[in-house]
Design a protein around this motif. Structure first.
Motif, PDB file in Angstrom:
ATOM      1  N   THR A   1       0.852  -1.191   0.000  1.00 20.21           N
ATOM      2  CA  THR A   1       0.000   0.000   0.000  1.00 20.21           C
ATOM      3  C   THR A   1       0.889   1.244   0.000  1.00 20.21           C
ATOM      4  OG1 THR A   1      -1.728  -1.166   1.216  1.00 20.21           O
ATOM      5  CG2 THR A   1      -1.803   1.238   1.227  1.00 20.21           C
TER       6      THR A   1
ATOM      7  N   GLU B   1      -3.479  -5.743 -10.324  1.00 19.72           N
ATOM      8  CA  GLU B   1      -4.544  -4.782 -10.052  1.00 19.72           C
ATOM      9  C   GLU B   1      -4.150  -3.873  -8.896  1.00 19.72           C
ATOM     10  OE1 GLU B   1      -8.449  -7.409 -11.417  1.00 19.72           O
ATOM     11  OE2 GLU B   1      -8.031  -7.086  -9.270  1.00 19.72           O
ATOM     12  N   LEU B   2      -4.757  -2.683  -8.878  1.00 18.81           N
ATOM     13  CA  LEU B   2      -4.568  -1.713  -7.798  1.00 18.81           C
ATOM     14  C   LEU B   2      -5.939  -1.241  -7.323  1.00 18.81           C
ATOM     15  CD1 LEU B   2      -2.215  -0.788 -10.229  1.00 18.81           C
ATOM     16  CD2 LEU B   2      -1.258  -0.067  -8.021  1.00 18.81           C
ATOM     17  N   THR B   3      -6.168  -1.361  -6.026  1.00 18.87           N
ATOM     18  CA  THR B   3      -7.427  -0.927  -5.423  1.00 18.87           C
ATOM     19  C   THR B   3      -7.255   0.487  -4.872  1.00 18.87           C
ATOM     20  OG1 THR B   3      -7.954  -3.207  -4.815  1.00 18.87           O
ATOM     21  CG2 THR B   3      -9.159  -1.463  -3.689  1.00 18.87           C
TER      22      THR B   3
ATOM     23  N   ASP C   1      -7.874   2.929  -2.281  1.00 15.37           N
ATOM     24  CA  ASP C   1      -8.328   2.927  -0.888  1.00 15.37           C
ATOM     25  C   ASP C   1      -8.830   4.309  -0.457  1.00 15.37           C
ATOM     26  OD1 ASP C   1      -7.426   0.286  -0.799  1.00 15.37           O
ATOM     27  OD2 ASP C   1      -5.419   0.902  -0.143  1.00 15.37           O
TER      28      ASP C   1
ATOM     29  N   THR D   1     -11.198  -0.455  -8.809  1.00 14.10           N
ATOM     30  CA  THR D   1     -10.078  -1.351  -9.102  1.00 14.10           C
ATOM     31  C   THR D   1      -9.555  -1.059 -10.501  1.00 14.10           C
ATOM     32  OG1 THR D   1     -10.957  -3.094  -7.689  1.00 14.10           O
ATOM     33  CG2 THR D   1      -9.339  -3.740  -9.345  1.00 14.10           C
TER      34      THR D   1
ATOM     35  N   GLY E   1      -6.946  -2.366 -13.381  1.00 20.38           N
ATOM     36  CA  GLY E   1      -6.157  -3.510 -13.814  1.00 20.38           C
ATOM     37  C   GLY E   1      -5.181  -3.111 -14.913  1.00 20.38           C
TER      38      GLY E   1
ATOM     39  N   ASN F   1     -12.537  -1.641 -12.962  1.00 18.55           N
ATOM     40  CA  ASN F   1     -13.644  -2.456 -12.439  1.00 18.55           C
ATOM     41  C   ASN F   1     -13.988  -3.591 -13.398  1.00 18.55           C
ATOM     42  OD1 ASN F   1     -13.815  -0.831 -10.145  1.00 18.55           O
ATOM     43  ND2 ASN F   1     -15.222   0.591 -11.170  1.00 18.55           N
ATOM     44  N   ASP F   2     -12.957  -4.314 -13.829  1.00 21.39           N
ATOM     45  CA  ASP F   2     -13.079  -5.514 -14.678  1.00 21.39           C
ATOM     46  C   ASP F   2     -13.580  -5.217 -16.081  1.00 21.39           C
ATOM     47  OD1 ASP F   2     -12.186  -7.071 -12.555  1.00 21.39           O
ATOM     48  OD2 ASP F   2     -14.218  -7.407 -11.798  1.00 21.39           O
TER      49      ASP F   2
ATOM     50  N   VAL G   1      -3.394   3.718  -2.744  1.00 22.49           N
ATOM     51  CA  VAL G   1      -3.744   2.509  -3.502  1.00 22.49           C
ATOM     52  C   VAL G   1      -3.044   1.313  -2.872  1.00 22.49           C
ATOM     53  CG1 VAL G   1      -4.097   3.758  -5.670  1.00 22.49           C
ATOM     54  CG2 VAL G   1      -1.838   2.836  -5.119  1.00 22.49           C
TER      55      VAL G   1
ATOM     56  N   HIS H   1      -2.267  -5.624  -5.801  1.00 23.34           N
ATOM     57  CA  HIS H   1      -2.666  -7.041  -5.744  1.00 23.34           C
ATOM     58  C   HIS H   1      -1.942  -7.781  -6.866  1.00 23.34           C
ATOM     59  CE1 HIS H   1      -5.926  -6.014  -2.930  1.00 23.34           C
ATOM     60  NE2 HIS H   1      -6.136  -4.958  -3.712  1.00 23.34           N
TER      61      HIS H   1
END
Length: 706
Positions: free
Chosen positions: A553, A578-580, A582, A642, A644, A659-660, A687, A690
């Motif tokens: 993170t 992937e990066l979320t 936060d 998210t 990618g 988001n996919d 971020v 993952h």
């Protein structure tokens, strides 16, 4: 059991011990053999004279070997006491074990006593046939030595185990095979002897008859006779003297020499010594196991030596044949030169012969013509041609005088073969001592792969005598290509980073020193991880980047954009991470993508030519490289979104997802080289990375169709 047989044989007679006794040096000997090797000592050396002079009070007096040697300088056997009237020099015999045995100094008197009870000559001395320690017997003679009941029991069990079949003990001639054993009589019977000597009636009817095998077992398990004290023959051993290290009876404690010694219970010391012997046997068992493995290694060496000998002989023959072939080829070349010179000489001489033959024919013809002209009687006609003929004759004579009659070629061959250097080299041809190091051995238990790194360990063979100055580790390219050096040094362990993911590598190592290089080790196959696991790299990041969660993170302490890279670089294969998001405050525009290791860290990702990125706000996104903005696409990010990133180095493309869902078209094409995952952000964004993710299914299916 067969390997134990030598432990059960007397060193004097070479047969199994019969009534063995224990000498003070802890070695064993048969009673009869002990009497055979007794010799007498001078009166002045007797125990009584020693005690009287105060020189010693021990039960057994060891001889001063400097004064009275029992050894022969000619061999390792025993010698007799020379120079003493009481023990004249006598011939000696040799036992099957090579031990020299002395006959008695005087013939023993006829007696019906056992060897232990029969009297021995006064002032007798005995020498241990194994350690050669000599001692003078006291008044008890051989009765002063304890009997080894344990050794007798071991010999009995060993002999019984060696017997093919139990025989009847009452057959007078050829014993028949026993069919039963009486436990009360402790006798083995065949059927005829059982009916004749052990009828099933009267008191014998109560005896229990068992099969011979069961009788052998019960005989082994039956309690043996309890050993008695050597000083008090009617008393059994009941305690153990710690100081003298021997079992004693209660009379020895009350009135004997052990009265002031520390004693312990016989049973307790029996268990203690059994435990100590078992522990000692464990260590000896380990040594025996190592010895067996060493023997296997030596036998393998014999096989290897034979194989190497055949291989070396074949190599030597091949090398000599190659030398012979090279010599034959050179011989053919030299013979060709000789033939060429031969043909050249013949051609020159033959050409000169042909030329002289023609010239001589012309000269002879001119001479005959001139003679015929001279015969003419017409003066005017002669004078008309005489001047011309005279000039022709002089011209022809001059032509013969200009080296025409000198051979143009000699008969000698001006060639001399200098073979002395080659002969000297052949005489000096010899083997060179091989001093290159042995082939290293890869230690498979210590070799492993992690992510896109491989750790390899190796060692020199155990019996290697030639030291290695260093090692060369080689790996192929992960696609079955040529090997390349990845490490050269003295260490025996190396970790290779930066390998391709989901690839199979072949590794090998060789040793080197000043003499040369060893053969390669066996090839080890290594498989790298199928997917990449990595985190952000604090070492290459801008100083304003803040790390947490094991470097997965990141956020920033500055309002300006700062760049952070992943720890792992990619140059081959398909990779997805992937990066979320936060935290997302005040609508910033972070950038996601890939970059070179030397990308600028204090500007937005994609501003220079070292990064390929997508920067995005809460409504739309753009692709950027070298500060060029392209492909504005609707759709942004917020907290919890998210992002990618899909790097396909097989197709040389970079694609982004939110988001996919794919965000816009393929962002960049023709990307090749080494790329690191990269993010640029400011203090309004946080971020989390993952990794270890599979490529999205829809992309995999689309790639397979393409």
């Amino acid at each position: 059991m067969e390997e134990m047989e030598e432990e059960l044989k007397c060193p004097v007679c070479g047969s199994f011990y019969r009534e063995p006794i224990i000498l003070p040096c802890s070695h064993n000997i048969c009673q009869a053999c002990a009497r055979n090797i007794l010799v007498q000592t001078p009166e002045s050396e007797s125990p009584q004279s020693r005690r009287a002079s105060g020189s010693g009070v021990s039960d057994y007096d060891y001889l001063d070997l400097d004064k009275m040697s029992l050894y022969s300088e000619a061999d390792s056997g025993y010698g007799s006491y020379g120079g003493f009237a009481s023990a004249p020099t006598t011939p000696c015999q040799k036992s099957p074990n090579g031990v020299r045995v002395f006959p008695p100094a005087m013939p023993p008197p006829a007696t019906h006593l056992s060897p232990a009870l029969a009297p021995v000559p006064r002032n007798s001395c005995i020498t241990c046939p194994q350690c050669h320690r000599s001692l003078i017997l006291d008044d008890r003679g051989l009765r002063g030595f304890p009997k080894n009941r344990v050794l007798e029991g071991v010999i009995d069990r060993y002999q019984q185990s060696k017997a093919a079949a139990l025989k009847c003990q009452l057959c007078e001639k050829a014993p028949k095979e026993a069919t039963v054993m009486c436990e009360q009589c402790d006798v083995f019977y065949c059927d005829p002897c059982r009916l004749r000597c052990h009828p099933p009636r009267g008191p014998l009817a109560k005896h229990r008859l068992v099969p011979p095998a069961q009788g052998r077992v019960s005989r082994r398990l039956s309690p043996r006779k309890v050993s008695t004290c050597t000083d008090h023959e009617l008393e059994n051993h009941s305690m153990y003297c710690v100081q003298c290290k021997m079992p004693v009876c209660y009379q020895c404690l009350e009135e004997g020499k052990h009265s002031s010694h520390e004693v312990k219970a016989l049973g307790a010391m029996w268990k203690l010594h059994k435990s100590q012997l078992s522990q000692a046997l464990n260590g000896l068992s380990d040594r025996a196991k190592e010895a067996k493995e060493f023997l296997v290694q030596l036998r393998n060496m014999v096989q290897q030596i034979q194989e190497n000998s055949v291989e070396f002989e074949a190599c030597l023959v091949a090398q000599c044949d190659a030398l012979i072939d090279a010599l034959n080829r050179r011989k053919a070349q030299l013979l060709a030169r000789v033939n060429k010179e031969h043909e050249h000489k013949l051609k020159v001489v033959r050409d000169q012969i042909s030329h002289c033959t023609v010239k001589l024919r012309q000269t002879t013809g001119l001479m005959e013509y001139c003679l015929e002209v001279i015969k003419e009687n017409d003066p005017s006609g002669f004078l008309q041609i005489s001047d011309a003929l005279i000039r022709r004759v002089h011209l022809t004579e001059d032509q013969w005088g200009k080296g025409t009659l000198t051979p143009r070629m000699t008969t000698d061959f001006d060639l001399s073969l200098d073979n002395s250097p080659l002969l000297q080299s052949i005489h000096q041809l010899d083997f060179v001592q091989v001093k290159v190091p042995a082939t290293p051995i890869l230690q498979l238990e210590e070799c492993c792969t992690h992510n896109n790194s491989a750790t390899l360990s190796w060692k020199q063979p155990p019996l290697s005598t030639v030291p290695a100055e260093g090692y060369i580790l080689e790996l192929d390219d992960g696609s079955g290509g040529q090997f390349r050096e990845v490490y050269v040094g003295k260490e025996t362990m190396c970790t290779v980073d930066g390998l391709h993911f989901n690839s199979t590598y072949n590794a090998r190592v060789k040793a080197f020193n000043k003499t040369g290089v060893s053969p390669y080790s066996k090839t080890l196959v290594l498989q790298t991880s199928e997917v990449a696991w990595f985190a952000f790299d604090p070492g290459s990041a801008h100083s304003d980047i803040i790390f947490s969660n094991d470097n997965l993170t990141v956020t920033c302490s500055s309002y300006d954009d700062r760049v952070v890279l992943g720890k792992t670089g990619f140059s081959k294969g398909v990779h997805y991470w992937e990066l979320t998001v936060d935290r997302y405050d005040n609508h910033p525009d972070p950038a996601f993508g890939v970059a070179r290791i030397d990308v600028t860290k204090d500007v937005m990702l994609g501003k220079d030519d070292k990064a390929w990125a997508m920067y995005v706000d809460n409504n739309r996104s753009w692709f950027m490289h070298s500060n060029s903005h392209t492909n504005r696409t609707e759709g942004g990010i917020g907290k919890g979104a998210t992002v990618g990133v899909l790097l396909d180095l097989n197709r040389k493309t970079l694609t982004f997802f939110i988001n996919d869902e794919q965000q816009g078209p393929i962002a960049f094409e023709n990307v090749e080289g080494l790329f690191f995952p990269a993010v640029s952000l400011n203090r309004n964004v946080q971020v989390t990375l993952h990794t270890g993710l599979q490529v999205p299914d829809f992309y995999s299916s689309r790639a397979s169709i393409a």
